[in-house]
Scaffold this motif. Structure first.
Motif, short mmCIF file in Angstrom:
data_model
loop_
_atom_site.label_atom_id
_atom_site.label_comp_id
_atom_site.label_asym_id
_atom_site.label_seq_id
_atom_site.Cartn_x
_atom_site.Cartn_y
_atom_site.Cartn_z
N ASP A 71 0.26 -1.27 0.25
CA ASP A 71 0.18 0.18 0.46
C ASP A 71 1.32 1.17 0.49
O ASP A 71 0.12 2.13 -0.58
CB ASP A 71 -0.80 0.37 1.28
N SER A 72 1.88 1.30 0.11
CA SER A 72 2.99 2.27 0.05
C SER A 72 2.70 3.44 -1.22
O SER A 72 3.05 4.39 -0.32
CB SER A 72 4.95 2.35 0.26
N ILE A 73 2.77 3.39 -2.08
CA ILE A 73 2.44 4.22 -3.08
C ILE A 73 1.29 4.92 -3.04
O ILE A 73 1.33 6.79 -2.66
CB ILE A 73 2.24 3.97 -4.57
N ALA A 74 -0.09 3.92 -2.70
CA ALA A 74 -1.23 4.84 -2.28
C ALA A 74 -0.89 5.38 -1.24
O ALA A 74 -1.80 6.90 -0.86
CB ALA A 74 -2.37 3.64 -2.35
N ARG A 75 -0.62 5.06 -0.18
CA ARG A 75 -0.43 6.01 1.57
C ARG A 75 0.39 6.73 0.98
O ARG A 75 -0.03 8.17 0.89
CB ARG A 75 0.01 5.19 2.44
N VAL A 76 1.62 7.21 0.53
CA VAL A 76 2.40 7.81 0.39
C VAL A 76 1.84 9.28 -0.70
O VAL A 76 1.35 10.72 -0.41
CB VAL A 76 4.13 7.83 -0.10
N LYS A 77 0.85 9.06 -1.92
CA LYS A 77 -0.26 9.63 -2.81
C LYS A 77 -0.96 10.34 -2.02
O LYS A 77 -1.34 11.77 -2.73
CB LYS A 77 0.02 9.09 -3.79
N HIS A 78 -1.28 9.58 -1.36
CA HIS A 78 -2.74 10.37 -0.41
C HIS A 78 -2.37 11.74 1.06
O HIS A 78 -2.65 12.34 0.82
CB HIS A 78 -4.02 9.80 0.83
N ASN A 79 -1.23 10.74 1.25
CA ASN A 79 -0.47 11.57 2.16
C ASN A 79 0.78 11.57 2.40
O ASN A 79 0.97 10.80 3.76
CB ASN A 79 -1.78 11.53 3.89
N PRO A 80 1.76 11.94 1.68
CA PRO A 80 2.59 12.30 2.26
C PRO A 80 3.80 12.92 4.15
O PRO A 80 4.76 11.50 4.12
CB PRO A 80 3.91 12.64 1.56
N TYR A 81 2.76 13.11 4.05
CA TYR A 81 3.18 13.21 5.97
C TYR A 81 2.96 12.18 6.77
O TYR A 81 2.95 12.39 8.12
CB TYR A 81 2.21 14.57 5.94
N CYS A 82 2.00 11.04 6.14
CA CYS A 82 2.22 10.18 7.47
C CYS A 82 3.76 9.42 7.52
O CYS A 82 3.56 8.58 8.51
CB CYS A 82 0.93 8.77 6.31
N ILE A 90 11.90 9.19 9.34
CA ILE A 90 11.31 9.98 7.82
C ILE A 90 10.82 11.08 8.67
O ILE A 90 9.66 10.98 9.31
CB ILE A 90 10.44 8.88 6.90
N GLY A 91 11.40 11.86 8.86
CA GLY A 91 11.26 13.41 9.72
C GLY A 91 10.72 14.02 8.32
O GLY A 91 10.19 13.53 7.37
N PHE A 92 9.45 15.47 9.27
CA PHE A 92 8.91 16.06 8.45
C PHE A 92 9.49 16.77 6.86
O PHE A 92 9.19 16.93 6.51
CB PHE A 92 8.52 17.50 9.56
N LYS A 93 10.79 17.05 7.45
CA LYS A 93 11.07 17.86 6.01
C LYS A 93 11.34 17.27 5.01
O LYS A 93 10.57 17.27 3.81
CB LYS A 93 12.26 18.52 6.59
N THR A 94 12.22 15.78 5.06
CA THR A 94 11.50 14.54 4.12
C THR A 94 10.29 14.62 3.56
O THR A 94 9.43 14.60 2.60
CB THR A 94 12.31 12.90 4.84
N ALA A 95 9.46 14.56 3.89
CA ALA A 95 7.82 14.34 4.02
C ALA A 95 7.75 14.97 3.29
O ALA A 95 6.95 15.35 2.43
CB ALA A 95 7.03 14.37 5.65
N ASP A 96 8.09 16.33 3.55
CA ASP A 96 7.87 17.83 2.91
C ASP A 96 8.11 18.13 1.41
O ASP A 96 7.55 18.43 0.82
CB ASP A 96 7.95 18.90 3.50
N GLU A 97 9.14 17.86 1.37
CA GLU A 97 9.96 17.52 0.19
C GLU A 97 9.25 16.42 -0.79
O GLU A 97 8.45 16.73 -1.78
CB GLU A 97 11.49 16.81 0.54
N ILE A 98 9.10 15.59 -0.15
CA ILE A 98 7.74 14.25 -1.15
C ILE A 98 6.83 14.89 -1.38
O ILE A 98 6.63 14.87 -2.56
CB ILE A 98 8.16 13.32 -0.44
N ALA A 99 6.70 15.30 -0.46
CA ALA A 99 4.84 16.03 -0.71
C ALA A 99 5.42 17.41 -1.48
O ALA A 99 4.15 17.50 -3.11
CB ALA A 99 4.07 16.79 0.93
N GLU A 100 6.28 18.42 -1.44
CA GLU A 100 6.36 19.34 -2.86
C GLU A 100 6.66 18.33 -4.30
O GLU A 100 6.11 18.89 -5.22
CB GLU A 100 7.11 19.55 -2.57
N GLY A 101 7.55 17.38 -4.35
CA GLY A 101 6.98 16.73 -5.01
C GLY A 101 5.81 15.30 -6.15
O GLY A 101 6.22 16.04 -6.95
#
Length: 186
Positions: A71-82, A90-101
């Motif tokens: 379920d990794s791809i679906a979870r990350v696409k829905h909410n990368p901050y998970c 994995i911290g907020f800043k990494t999640a924020d970079e992924i969300a931006e991507g």
């Protein structure tokens, strides 16, 4: 397997795994183990390709797969901050970079709520057991760069979930419990 099937190995593993029984010494149980392992490797490959496509390292991709599996791809696409909330290391800043991507809006509720929790954690690392409202709003605005009203809304959404409010003081749950334990022992 490769010696037996040669160039057709990948096609057989993908489409006709029962043909592995043609190889001397490979039985039903071994075929099942090979299929399971092959499926996992294919899943992690897809996850790695997806995450590396938005600038994530292989190490982070492996952590994501271990946490969320297929379920990794679906979870990350829905909410990368998970990732920041549920994946160790994995911290907020990494999640924020992924969300931006992924093109997630900077004013996303997921981002703001996760940012509020991160701001609280940062304040705690600086020695603060709690934060007053203005202090938390200021930390949230500096981190997130969004309007104050969104920060306030995020704080209210997190109150009772990721943070605890008591008499105008906002705590991380563990620090709140620690504070209460100290008070009870006095």
């Amino acid at each position: 397997i490769v010696r037996f099937f040669g160039e057709k190995t990948m096609q057989i593993l993908d489409n006709e795994p029962e043909r592995l029984l043609e190889i001397p010494g490979i039985g039903r149980q071994k075929v099942e183990k090979i299929q399971e392992s092959w499926t996992k490797q294919k899943e992690i490959k897809h996850i790695m390709v997806f995450l590396q496509g938005i600038g994530v390292s292989t190490g982070v991709a492996v952590k994501v797969f271990k946490a969320f599996g297929k379920d990794s791809i679906a979870r990350v696409k829905h909410n990368p901050y998970c990732l920041a909330d549920e994946v160790s290391g994995i911290g907020f800043k990494t999640a924020d970079e992924i969300a931006e991507g992924l093109g997630l809006d900077k004013e996303s509720e997921f981002r703001i709520r996760s940012g509020i929790r991160f701001a609280m954690s940062s304040l705690a690392k600086d020695g603060h057991v709690y934060a007053v409202r203005e202090q938390l709003i200021r930390a949230g605005r500096e981190l997130l760069g969004v309007r104050e009203e969104l920060i306030v809304k995020g704080i209210m959404s997190e109150t009772g979930k990721g943070i605890i409010e008591d008499n105008g003081r906002f705590y991380l749950p563990a620090l709140y419990r620690a504070e209460l334990n100290v008070a009870w022992k006095m």
